[in-house]
Design a protein around this motif. Structure first.
Motif, PDB file in Angstrom:
ATOM      1  N   LEU A  60       0.862  -1.174   0.000  1.00  0.00           N
ATOM      2  CA  LEU A  60       0.000   0.000   0.000  1.00  0.00           C
ATOM      3  C   LEU A  60       0.903   1.230   0.000  1.00  0.00           C
ATOM      4  O   LEU A  60       1.676   1.446   0.940  1.00  0.00           O
ATOM      5  N   ILE A  61       0.803   1.992  -1.078  1.00  0.00           N
ATOM      6  CA  ILE A  61       1.611   3.212  -1.176  1.00  0.00           C
ATOM      7  C   ILE A  61       0.710   4.398  -0.855  1.00  0.00           C
ATOM      8  O   ILE A  61      -0.307   4.624  -1.517  1.00  0.00           O
ATOM      9  N   LEU A  62       1.072   5.139   0.184  1.00  0.00           N
ATOM     10  CA  LEU A  62       0.267   6.284   0.606  1.00  0.00           C
ATOM     11  C   LEU A  62       0.898   7.575   0.082  1.00  0.00           C
ATOM     12  O   LEU A  62       2.125   7.701   0.091  1.00  0.00           O
ATOM     13  N   MET A  63       0.044   8.498  -0.360  1.00  0.00           N
ATOM     14  CA  MET A  63       0.571   9.781  -0.839  1.00  0.00           C
ATOM     15  C   MET A  63      -0.206  10.915  -0.185  1.00  0.00           C
ATOM     16  O   MET A  63      -1.414  10.802   0.030  1.00  0.00           O
ATOM     17  N   SER A  64       0.482  12.022   0.069  1.00  0.00           N
ATOM     18  CA  SER A  64      -0.174  13.228   0.569  1.00  0.00           C
ATOM     19  C   SER A  64       0.729  14.438   0.371  1.00  0.00           C
ATOM     20  O   SER A  64       1.918  14.299   0.098  1.00  0.00           O
ATOM     21  N   HIS A  65       0.129  15.603   0.534  1.00  0.00           N
ATOM     22  CA  HIS A  65       0.944  16.818   0.627  1.00  0.00           C
ATOM     23  C   HIS A  65       0.915  17.252   2.085  1.00  0.00           C
ATOM     24  O   HIS A  65       0.124  16.736   2.891  1.00  0.00           O
ATOM     25  N   LEU A  66       1.785  18.166   2.449  1.00  0.00           N
ATOM     26  CA  LEU A  66       1.764  18.765   3.786  1.00  0.00           C
ATOM     27  C   LEU A  66       2.257  20.201   3.645  1.00  0.00           C
ATOM     28  O   LEU A  66       3.382  20.435   3.173  1.00  0.00           O
ATOM     29  N   GLY A  67       1.413  21.150   4.008  1.00  0.00           N
ATOM     30  CA  GLY A  67       1.795  22.568   3.955  1.00  0.00           C
ATOM     31  C   GLY A  67       2.044  23.049   2.537  1.00  0.00           C
ATOM     32  O   GLY A  67       1.564  22.469   1.560  1.00  0.00           O
ATOM     33  N   ARG A  68       2.799  24.137   2.467  1.00  0.00           N
ATOM     34  CA  ARG A  68       3.069  24.753   1.167  1.00  0.00           C
ATOM     35  C   ARG A  68       4.567  24.901   0.934  1.00  0.00           C
ATOM     36  O   ARG A  68       5.109  26.011   0.989  1.00  0.00           O
ATOM     37  N   PRO A  69       5.257  23.801   0.671  1.00  0.00           N
ATOM     38  CA  PRO A  69       6.707  23.905   0.444  1.00  0.00           C
ATOM     39  C   PRO A  69       7.061  24.472  -0.937  1.00  0.00           C
ATOM     40  O   PRO A  69       8.233  24.670  -1.248  1.00  0.00           O
ATOM     41  N   LYS A  70       6.052  24.773  -1.731  1.00  0.00           N
ATOM     42  CA  LYS A  70       6.227  25.454  -3.020  1.00  0.00           C
ATOM     43  C   LYS A  70       7.176  24.759  -3.980  1.00  0.00           C
ATOM     44  O   LYS A  70       8.068  25.389  -4.568  1.00  0.00           O
ATOM     45  N   ALA A  83       4.340   9.596   9.193  1.00  0.00           N
ATOM     46  CA  ALA A  83       4.772   8.191   9.089  1.00  0.00           C
ATOM     47  C   ALA A  83       4.810   7.560  10.487  1.00  0.00           C
ATOM     48  O   ALA A  83       4.318   6.433  10.684  1.00  0.00           O
ATOM     49  N   SER A  84       5.360   8.279  11.469  1.00  0.00           N
ATOM     50  CA  SER A  84       5.454   7.718  12.838  1.00  0.00           C
ATOM     51  C   SER A  84       4.066   7.506  13.422  1.00  0.00           C
ATOM     52  O   SER A  84       3.787   6.468  14.021  1.00  0.00           O
ATOM     53  N   TYR A  85       3.194   8.500  13.229  1.00  0.00           N
ATOM     54  CA  TYR A  85       1.846   8.395  13.785  1.00  0.00           C
ATOM     55  C   TYR A  85       1.094   7.217  13.161  1.00  0.00           C
ATOM     56  O   TYR A  85       0.448   6.422  13.851  1.00  0.00           O
ATOM     57  N   LEU A  86       1.219   7.088  11.843  1.00  0.00           N
ATOM     58  CA  LEU A  86       0.537   5.990  11.146  1.00  0.00           C
ATOM     59  C   LEU A  86       1.059   4.628  11.612  1.00  0.00           C
ATOM     60  O   LEU A  86       0.290   3.694  11.840  1.00  0.00           O
ATOM     61  N   ALA A  87       2.380   4.528  11.767  1.00  0.00           N
ATOM     62  CA  ALA A  87       2.983   3.251  12.195  1.00  0.00           C
ATOM     63  C   ALA A  87       2.415   2.850  13.548  1.00  0.00           C
ATOM     64  O   ALA A  87       2.078   1.689  13.798  1.00  0.00           O
ATOM     65  N   ASP A  88       2.251   3.851  14.402  1.00  0.00           N
ATOM     66  CA  ASP A  88       1.701   3.632  15.730  1.00  0.00           C
ATOM     67  C   ASP A  88       0.269   3.132  15.669  1.00  0.00           C
ATOM     68  O   ASP A  88      -0.113   2.171  16.323  1.00  0.00           O
ATOM     69  N   LYS A  89      -0.529   3.817  14.853  1.00  0.00           N
ATOM     70  CA  LYS A  89      -1.952   3.502  14.752  1.00  0.00           C
ATOM     71  C   LYS A  89      -2.192   2.162  14.071  1.00  0.00           C
ATOM     72  O   LYS A  89      -3.087   1.415  14.442  1.00  0.00           O
ATOM     73  N   LEU A  90      -1.407   1.896  13.011  1.00  0.00           N
ATOM     74  CA  LEU A  90      -1.635   0.677  12.221  1.00  0.00           C
ATOM     75  C   LEU A  90      -0.915  -0.519  12.835  1.00  0.00           C
ATOM     76  O   LEU A  90      -1.127  -1.649  12.445  1.00  0.00           O
ATOM     77  N   VAL A 116       3.525  -1.172   4.051  1.00  0.00           N
ATOM     78  CA  VAL A 116       3.032   0.196   3.875  1.00  0.00           C
ATOM     79  C   VAL A 116       4.184   1.159   3.585  1.00  0.00           C
ATOM     80  O   VAL A 116       5.157   1.229   4.339  1.00  0.00           O
ATOM     81  N   ILE A 117       4.052   1.861   2.474  1.00  0.00           N
ATOM     82  CA  ILE A 117       5.080   2.825   2.065  1.00  0.00           C
ATOM     83  C   ILE A 117       4.417   4.198   1.980  1.00  0.00           C
ATOM     84  O   ILE A 117       3.350   4.331   1.374  1.00  0.00           O
ATOM     85  N   LEU A 118       5.027   5.187   2.600  1.00  0.00           N
ATOM     86  CA  LEU A 118       4.503   6.556   2.480  1.00  0.00           C
ATOM     87  C   LEU A 118       5.474   7.358   1.621  1.00  0.00           C
ATOM     88  O   LEU A 118       6.665   7.453   1.940  1.00  0.00           O
ATOM     89  N   LEU A 119       4.966   7.895   0.533  1.00  0.00           N
ATOM     90  CA  LEU A 119       5.830   8.738  -0.308  1.00  0.00           C
ATOM     91  C   LEU A 119       6.035  10.083   0.400  1.00  0.00           C
ATOM     92  O   LEU A 119       5.112  10.602   1.020  1.00  0.00           O
ATOM     93  N   GLN A 120       7.231  10.611   0.312  1.00  0.00           N
ATOM     94  CA  GLN A 120       7.511  11.922   0.907  1.00  0.00           C
ATOM     95  C   GLN A 120       6.588  12.977   0.266  1.00  0.00           C
ATOM     96  O   GLN A 120       6.027  12.742  -0.817  1.00  0.00           O
ATOM     97  N   ASN A 121       6.441  14.091   0.938  1.00  0.00           N
ATOM     98  CA  ASN A 121       5.535  15.181   0.539  1.00  0.00           C
ATOM     99  C   ASN A 121       5.479  15.406  -0.988  1.00  0.00           C
ATOM    100  O   ASN A 121       6.465  15.762  -1.625  1.00  0.00           O
ATOM    101  N   LEU A 122       4.292  15.212  -1.539  1.00  0.00           N
ATOM    102  CA  LEU A 122       4.094  15.383  -2.991  1.00  0.00           C
ATOM    103  C   LEU A 122       4.501  16.771  -3.458  1.00  0.00           C
ATOM    104  O   LEU A 122       4.997  16.958  -4.567  1.00  0.00           O
ATOM    105  N   ARG A 123       4.276  17.768  -2.606  1.00  0.00           N
ATOM    106  CA  ARG A 123       4.534  19.158  -3.021  1.00  0.00           C
ATOM    107  C   ARG A 123       6.000  19.565  -2.925  1.00  0.00           C
ATOM    108  O   ARG A 123       6.330  20.723  -3.149  1.00  0.00           O
ATOM    109  N   PHE A 124       6.887  18.603  -2.625  1.00  0.00           N
ATOM    110  CA  PHE A 124       8.322  18.871  -2.790  1.00  0.00           C
ATOM    111  C   PHE A 124       8.662  18.885  -4.282  1.00  0.00           C
ATOM    112  O   PHE A 124       9.738  19.297  -4.684  1.00  0.00           O
TER     113      PHE A 124
END
Ligand code: AMP
Length: 401
Positions: A60-70, A83-90, A116-124
């Motif tokens: 499962l590859i998870l993707m998201s943005h966070l903030g406005r790194p432009k 990632a840490s929070y998700l690992a804890d919850k899952l 579970v793989i989380l891609l780093q911030n999409l908006r980078f």
């Protein structure tokens, strides 16, 4: 054509690689960027994530943005805390990649460890917000199935939430949060049960003019509160003192008040005022605001009037606070509306838009509403337009040619 949601998938998920877009755009503490100050958005995604894992996906590859790194790598906006929070919850490893285009990602997909793989911030990557097809295609190349549960960005034509649909044809699905949001908003846009009352507040008429013009056709009453009420009062010839009230907003208010639906507009009849922004509060018992004073909240008679208009309604939409609610002295009107809606058990009550959502959360009443929309801008645009690009693409697919 209807959207396909993941609950249509069970066996089909087994041993598949799924790439899923979420809105993990959570607030981080300013002093400690590893601390998430409100995890609601991640918590809302857990149902979809757990469903995919329980149905035996291979990766499962998870993707998201966070903030406005432009479009630039900026460690302040790293998804590491997510990632840490998700690992804890899952209760399983969540591997955070260095970027969305890591060469190592394809290798990772072939290895047995870390489901579970989380891609780093999409908006980078500047390509995300630009909606670059090559970027969307690279993301799509990792997986067999695409899931979109990011209602909060469904109004954007970004690569991971919109363009990517072009590469999944029949294999694109909405997640559970997407489903809940759409079903709730359709109850407002698609033949709302009457009596239907909309409460619109906040700072400026110009920000809400589209939604007002859209709603006024279907509502029985359009209750206006917050600073937005003063241009309407000024347009009717009332004194508004020093209240927030631009000429441009007065012109827009006049336009609404000249329409055939003008009798639906309900405005404040008294106020809580002050001599300065956030100064000592005083009750102003009349519509007219004295010179030198500014209106910062609706008054007690207005609260009664609004409650009367809300009584017996079947559908209620609320967007925007009734006053300067961040300051306790001017929060009464907003909290009163939150309480009234929380008691309307037989009505469908939808709260959408950032500030009214934080007000119902602050009042501890969010669970008493029929639906509290997580996507501020997205829910407003859905009501204005009747759908959103990200939703249309899930429904009909996307052809880039
Ligand atoms: P919006 O983002 O348009 O929903 O506006 C929300 C903002 O409007 C909040 O920060 C409120 O404090 C502010 N606001 C609401 N009513 C007033 C008012 N009467 N005077 C000044 N600011 C207000």
């Amino acid at each position: 054509m209807a959207i396909h949601y993941i609950d249509e998938l069970t066996e089909e998920l087994k041993d598949k690689v799924v790439i899923a877009r979420f809105d993990f755009n959570v607030p981080l503490s300013k002093s400690d960027r590893s601390k998430i100050t409100d995890t609601t958005r991640i918590d809302m995604a857990l149902e979809t994530i757990q469903y995919l894992l329980d149905n035996g996906v291979k990766k499962l590859i998870l993707m998201s943005h966070l903030g406005r790194p432009k479009g630039q790598v900026n460690e302040d906006y790293s998804l590491e805390p997510v990632a840490s929070y998700l690992a804890d919850k899952l209760r399983e490893d969540v591997l955070l990649t260095e970027s969305c285009l890591d060469r190592g990602i394809k290798t990772l997909l072939g290895l047995n460890e870390s489901r579970v793989i989380l891609l780093q911030n999409l908006r980078f990557h500047p390509e995300e917000e630009a909606g670059a097809p090559e970027f969307a295609r690279a993301l799509a190349s990792y997986a067999d199935i695409y899931v979109n549960d990011a209602f909060g960005v469904a109004h954007r034509k970004h690569a991971s939430a919109y363009i990517i649909n072009a590469y999944f044809k029949k294999n694109a699905y909405g997640g559970f949060l997407m489903k809940r949001e759409i079903e709730a908003l359709l109850k407002i846009t698609n033949k709302p049960k009457s009596p239907f009352v909309a409460i619109v507040g906040g700072a400026k008429v110009s920000d809400k003019i589209k939604i007002i013009e859209r709603l006024i056709v279907n509502v029985d009453h359009l209750i206006i509160g917050g600073a937005m009420a003063y241009p309407f009062l000024a347009a009717q010839g009332h004194e508004v003192g020093e209240s927030l009230c631009s000429e441009a907003d007065i012109a827009l208010a006049k336009r609404i008040l000249m329409s055939s639906s003008k009798s639906k507009v309900i405005l404040p009849i008294d106020h809580i005022v002050s001599s300065e922004f956030g100064g000592a509060p005083e009750v102003c018992e009349k519509v007219e605001i004295p010179e030198g004073k500014m209106g910062l909240d609706i008054g007690p008679k207005t609260i009664d009037l609004y409650n009367q208009k809300l009584a017996g309604s079947a559908t209620v939409l609320w967007n925007g606070p009734m006053g300067l609610f961040e300051n306790e002295d001017f929060a009464n009107g907003t909290m009163a509306i939150a309480k009234t809606l929380s008691r309307m058990e037989s009505a469908f009550t939808l709260v959408g838009g950032g500030d009214s959502v934080s007000a119902v959360q602050k009042a501890g009443l969010a669970s008493k509403m029929s639906h509290v929309s997580t996507g501020g801008g997205a829910s407003l645009e859905f009501i204005e337009e009747g759908s959103l690009p990200g939703i249309q693409a899930l429904k009909f697919g996307l052809d880039l040619n």
